[in-house]
Every structure is written in C-alpha cells, then in structure tokens.
Motif scaffolding. Structure first.
Motif, short mmCIF file in Angstrom:
data_model
loop_
_atom_site.label_atom_id
_atom_site.label_comp_id
_atom_site.label_asym_id
_atom_site.label_seq_id
_atom_site.Cartn_x
_atom_site.Cartn_y
_atom_site.Cartn_z
N THR A 81 30.70 42.74 11.38
CA THR A 81 30.30 42.25 12.70
C THR A 81 30.45 43.32 13.77
OG1 THR A 81 32.54 41.38 13.05
CG2 THR A 81 30.88 39.84 12.19
N HIS A 82 31.35 44.28 13.56
CA HIS A 82 31.53 45.43 14.46
C HIS A 82 32.43 46.42 13.76
CE1 HIS A 82 34.98 42.87 15.33
NE2 HIS A 82 35.57 43.83 16.01
N HIS A 83 32.70 47.55 14.39
CA HIS A 83 33.34 48.65 13.66
C HIS A 83 34.85 48.57 13.57
CE1 HIS A 83 34.26 50.16 17.72
NE2 HIS A 83 35.12 50.97 17.16
N HIS A 84 35.51 47.70 14.31
CA HIS A 84 36.97 47.72 14.36
C HIS A 84 37.60 47.61 12.97
CE1 HIS A 84 37.40 46.57 18.87
NE2 HIS A 84 37.34 47.87 18.69
N GLY A 85 38.70 48.36 12.78
CA GLY A 85 39.30 48.50 11.46
C GLY A 85 39.81 47.21 10.86
N ASP A 86 40.20 46.25 11.69
CA ASP A 86 40.66 44.99 11.10
C ASP A 86 39.51 44.27 10.37
OD1 ASP A 86 39.80 44.78 13.75
OD2 ASP A 86 40.99 43.01 14.19
N HIS A 87 38.28 44.60 10.72
CA HIS A 87 37.13 43.97 10.08
C HIS A 87 36.47 44.88 9.04
CE1 HIS A 87 36.97 40.60 13.06
NE2 HIS A 87 37.66 41.50 13.75
N THR A 88 36.88 46.15 8.99
CA THR A 88 36.13 47.13 8.18
C THR A 88 36.97 48.01 7.26
OG1 THR A 88 36.27 48.79 9.94
CG2 THR A 88 34.32 47.36 9.94
N ALA A 160 29.66 44.49 24.40
CA ALA A 160 30.40 43.26 24.74
C ALA A 160 31.86 43.48 24.35
CB ALA A 160 29.77 42.07 24.04
N HIS A 161 32.25 43.07 23.14
CA HIS A 161 33.60 43.41 22.66
C HIS A 161 33.66 44.90 22.31
CE1 HIS A 161 37.30 43.23 20.35
NE2 HIS A 161 36.66 43.56 19.25
N THR A 162 32.57 45.42 21.73
CA THR A 162 32.41 46.85 21.47
C THR A 162 30.98 47.21 21.84
OG1 THR A 162 31.58 46.50 19.21
CG2 THR A 162 33.99 46.68 19.46
N GLY A 179 32.27 37.07 15.06
CA GLY A 179 32.98 38.33 15.22
C GLY A 179 33.93 38.24 16.41
N ASP A 180 34.24 39.37 17.01
CA ASP A 180 35.24 39.37 18.07
C ASP A 180 34.67 39.10 19.45
OD1 ASP A 180 37.15 39.74 16.20
OD2 ASP A 180 37.75 41.75 16.83
N LEU A 181 33.46 38.54 19.50
CA LEU A 181 33.00 37.99 20.77
C LEU A 181 33.88 36.81 21.15
CD1 LEU A 181 29.18 38.04 20.12
CD2 LEU A 181 30.45 39.54 21.66
ZN LIG Z 1 37.44 43.80 17.21
#
Ligand SMILES: [Zn+2]
Length: 314
Positions: A81-88, A160-162, A179-181
């Motif tokens: 959903t986006h690049h942040h490490g908790d998701h990737t 938005a969030h990123t 995602g983190d929206l």
């Molecule tokens: Zn995030």
C-alpha cells in the motif's frame, strides 16, 4: 489465531486473523502502534494475493503461517500500500510473488533501505531482513483479478500519508484495504506526506468509494465513520498550525500548547509534532509531499515524549 489484544503486546502471536468477506482475510496486529501494522490476503482457486507484509522477520513469518493456515496455495501477487517498512520489510519472504506498488513506493523503499539504527525509537529485533522493493509499478491504478473478483489498486492521486499511498478496493464486497491513510485508534501520521493531501484523498477518493468494511493500516477493522474522524483530526492539525504560526510558536511549542482532548487517547500521540511540522511547511507553501527535515521533526517528537525514545514494540 485469536489472541491477546493487550494494549502493548510485543508478541506477534497476539495477531488476529479475520475473514471479512468470503475469501478475504484481514491480519490484524494489536496494538497498531509504531511499526505494528495490519496486512491481509485474498484466496483464489490457484493462488493467494497478499496486501502488505510486516516489519520484522518474526512478524512476517507469523503472517505467512496465518496464510498457510487458510490455504496451501502460493502467494502469487503481493501489493504494497506504500513504502513504509512495517508494510514492506517482509516482502523478501514471498519469493516467487510479483510485488506491486505505486512507482514512488519502489524508489522510496530503495532510498530508505533496511532498518538502520535510529535513536528515535526503542530497540527492535528486526531479524535477518533483505531489501525486496516492488518491481511491478504503476502510476494511477491497476485491476487485479482473484478468479472472478475484481480488485482495484488505486493510487490516491496526491501525497497523503506518504508520496505513494494506494488503496485496494473490492467493489463487489464493499471491502477496502486503506493502508495508512487510516489508523483506527492511532494518531494519523502525515510527516512524510501531506496534511492537505490526506484530506483531499480521504474526502474525494476514499469516502466516495463508499466502503462498508475497512481494514486500516493500523488498528481494528472499522467502517466509514473512521474516515470522517480522521478528516476531523486533520482539520484540527491545520487549525493548530495556523494558530501556532500566528502566535510565533515552533511546531513543537504549538504541539505542547494544543488541546489534544480525545486525541490524546490515540496511540502515538506525539505524532502531533510531526504532523505540525508538515502543516507548517504547507502554510509556507510547500507542495504536498515536498521533502522537509524529518530528523528535526523526530527529535521534536522525542522531546514531546519527555525526552524518551518513542515506544516501538515491533
Ligand atoms: Zn505507514
């Protein structure tokens, strides 16, 4: 996979797996605070589609076990959903899967790299991670089919969030991976994105999808009321920024002076400081997602937190 939902559960075994619609699963990790995210997956006749992974080696192994508990089929497609490490950071554990994301997510993940020592958070046992960025990228939207079920992967059209947020929308089921929206029960975080952009994305994209069931990036499953509540928080941040700037306060001072009210009950309330750094930059004319001094903002967040590192239980 039912387990503890304790407010600070560092144990990945506390994750919860829920089938929100036929063949669509949410993987929820309490308590949704720093680096403890949600993921999810869809099971088709010939393979599995995963939405995001987890932050640490251990957490992603648990997530893979949860998938295996439902289906022996391979994960053939992995959406970030986006690049942040908790998701990737867990992407590398899905060998053989096509890893899909907005094209800015690929570059942002490469730019950040693997977790590195950052004094802003308490120490984390990351495990043996390997960087595996998305390699199938898009700019606007993609349709992905799980047998006859259409899934729309949509970039939200603005920072938005990123700078690279996408949602996964399953119209036939009214199910949205946001995602983190959206953080349900946690403080929204816009430092690396845009406060104004997040309002636009939530109001003009997410809300218009009219989702019934939302899997937020952090926190428990929710309905569309969380969209409105998040927009209200973002307006609150903008108002605090206008007030603070007019009073000659720094973002940290404006955060210390802000009456958080019920927002103080959200996890990671110190994010107000980072959000105000971003809102100040936007008052100064920074376009959505423009680079700003994130280190300065994190230092201020630690100060806001009484000088202690931010609590990370990943
Ligand atoms: Zn995030």
């Amino acid at each position: 996979m039912e387990g503890s939902t304790g407010r600070h559960s560092p144990d990945p075994a506390g994750a919860v797996l829920r089938e929100v619609s036929d063949g669509i699963f949410a993987y929820l990790q309490p308590d949704g605070s720093w680096w403890i995210n949600n993921a999810g997956f869809l099971v088709g006749r010939r393979g599995v589609v995963s939405v995001d992974t987890c932050s640490t080696e251990r957490r992603t192994r648990r997530y893979r076990d949860a998938i295996s508990s439902v289906s022996p089929l391979p994960v053939r497609t992995l959406i970030n959903t986006h690049h942040h490490g908790d998701h990737t950071f867990g992407n590398y554990q899905f060998a053989g899967a096509a890893i899909v994301a907005h094209e800015n997510a690929r570059q942002a993940m490469i730019d950040y790299g693997l977790p590195h020592s950052q004094s802003y958070w308490t120490a984390v046992e990351w495990g043996a991670l390997e960087l595996e960025p998305p390699f199938l990228t898009f700019t606007d939207a993609l349709s992905l089919w799980v047998d006859e079920l259409r899934c729309e992967i949509r970039h939200v059209g603005t920072a938005a969030h990123t700078t690279n947020d996408s949602v996964v929308w399953i119209p036939d089921r009214g199910v949205l991976f946001a995602g983190d929206l959206l953080f349900n029960g946690g403080t929204p975080f816009l430092l690396q994105g845009s406060v104004a952009g997040a309002i636009t994305a939530l109001r003009d994209v997410v809300k218009r999808l009219d989702p019934e069931t939302i899997i937020p990036g952090h926190g428990s499953i929710c309905g569309p009321d969380v969209i409105d509540a998040t927009i209200e928080y973002l307006y609150f941040v903008q108002a605090a920024a206008r007030h603070g700037r007019a009073a000659g306060l720094t973002p940290l001072e404006a955060a210390q002076e802000a009456e958080l009210g019920a927002y103080a009950e959200l996890t990671d309330a110190e994010r107000i400081v980072g959000n105000l750094h971003r809102a100040y930059a936007e008052l100064d004319g920074a376009p959505p997602g423009a680079p700003i001094d994130a280190d300065a903002a994190f230092r201020d967040m630690v100060t806001f937190n009484g000088g202690r590192p931010l609590a990370c239980h990943a």
